[in-house]
Design a protein around this motif. Sequence first.
Motif, PDB file in Angstrom:
ATOM      1  N   PRO A 155       3.843  45.848  16.543  1.00  0.00           N
ATOM      2  CA  PRO A 155       4.393  46.636  15.435  1.00  0.00           C
ATOM      3  C   PRO A 155       4.200  48.142  15.605  1.00  0.00           C
ATOM      4  CG  PRO A 155       2.305  45.677  14.794  1.00  0.00           C
ATOM      5  CD  PRO A 155       2.612  45.159  16.178  1.00  0.00           C
ATOM      6  N   THR A 157       4.904  51.818  13.433  1.00  0.00           N
ATOM      7  CA  THR A 157       5.268  52.460  12.174  1.00  0.00           C
ATOM      8  C   THR A 157       5.313  53.958  12.418  1.00  0.00           C
ATOM      9  OG1 THR A 157       4.253  50.707  10.845  1.00  0.00           O
ATOM     10  CG2 THR A 157       4.555  52.836   9.766  1.00  0.00           C
ATOM     11  N   LYS A 173       8.793  51.023   9.188  1.00  0.00           N
ATOM     12  CA  LYS A 173       7.566  50.277   8.942  1.00  0.00           C
ATOM     13  C   LYS A 173       7.532  48.976   9.746  1.00  0.00           C
ATOM     14  CE  LYS A 173       4.633  48.628   5.194  1.00  0.00           C
ATOM     15  NZ  LYS A 173       4.483  48.533   3.745  1.00  0.00           N
ATOM     16  N   ASN A 174       6.492  48.858  10.578  1.00  0.00           N
ATOM     17  CA  ASN A 174       6.212  47.638  11.327  1.00  0.00           C
ATOM     18  C   ASN A 174       7.414  47.105  12.092  1.00  0.00           C
ATOM     19  OD1 ASN A 174       3.506  47.575  10.541  1.00  0.00           O
ATOM     20  ND2 ASN A 174       4.016  46.525   8.645  1.00  0.00           N
ATOM     21  N   ASP A 176       8.844  45.625  15.172  1.00  0.00           N
ATOM     22  CA  ASP A 176       8.299  44.894  16.311  1.00  0.00           C
ATOM     23  C   ASP A 176       9.062  45.303  17.566  1.00  0.00           C
ATOM     24  OD1 ASP A 176       7.255  43.139  18.146  1.00  0.00           O
ATOM     25  OD2 ASP A 176       7.964  41.321  17.143  1.00  0.00           O
TER      26      ASP A 176
END
Length: 196
Positions: A155, A157, A173-174, A176
């Motif tokens: 991940p 961010t 956000k996060n 992958d």
Amino acid sequence: MTRRLLLLPLLCAAALAGCGHVPVSTMWALRSFDATTVDPAQLRAAIRIPDTLEPQPGGVTLNIGWRREGGAPHEAKFILKETTDAADLAPLAAEKRPGTRIHAFRVELADIPKIKALQAQAIEEKARGGGKTHGSFGVGAEACRRGDLADGPLPMTTFLRVEEQGPYLTVLKNVDLRSLVTKEKSLDALVPACGG
């Protein structure tokens, strides 16, 4: 990995990520953001990545551009400098997560006048009229890996602070990194070995 956030005219145009990763609170906070008036000296960007990754040298950039509808684009890219200043990192303390590290970046002092000149050009172009103008203001990040990557999600961010006393806003956000692998671009190409 490359990320470019188009804040003007539409936040949801975050390249490769889509609106699903941009928090609604960030879209709301930046609803009246104007890239032509932000002070580049106050701008800060940050990324949170797994601790097996490092930002590539010269790999975190500020990308500015604008174009008049039907006209040629004007684009510029500036390499951001990592900062370890406590004033830049302290507001990110609550964003720390196990197994990750946060890196913060600022505009190089020598680039501030160049960015201000581009902002002035964009304002002049808009004032001339003769069609809609579209602007972009983004942060790109490229990382490399130190050793083997663990199985599972990787991940990432990204954060942006547009005012010295303002908060860092979560931009993506996060995300992958494994989800960005395509037939044309493998994970090894997206996140090469550091120093390789």
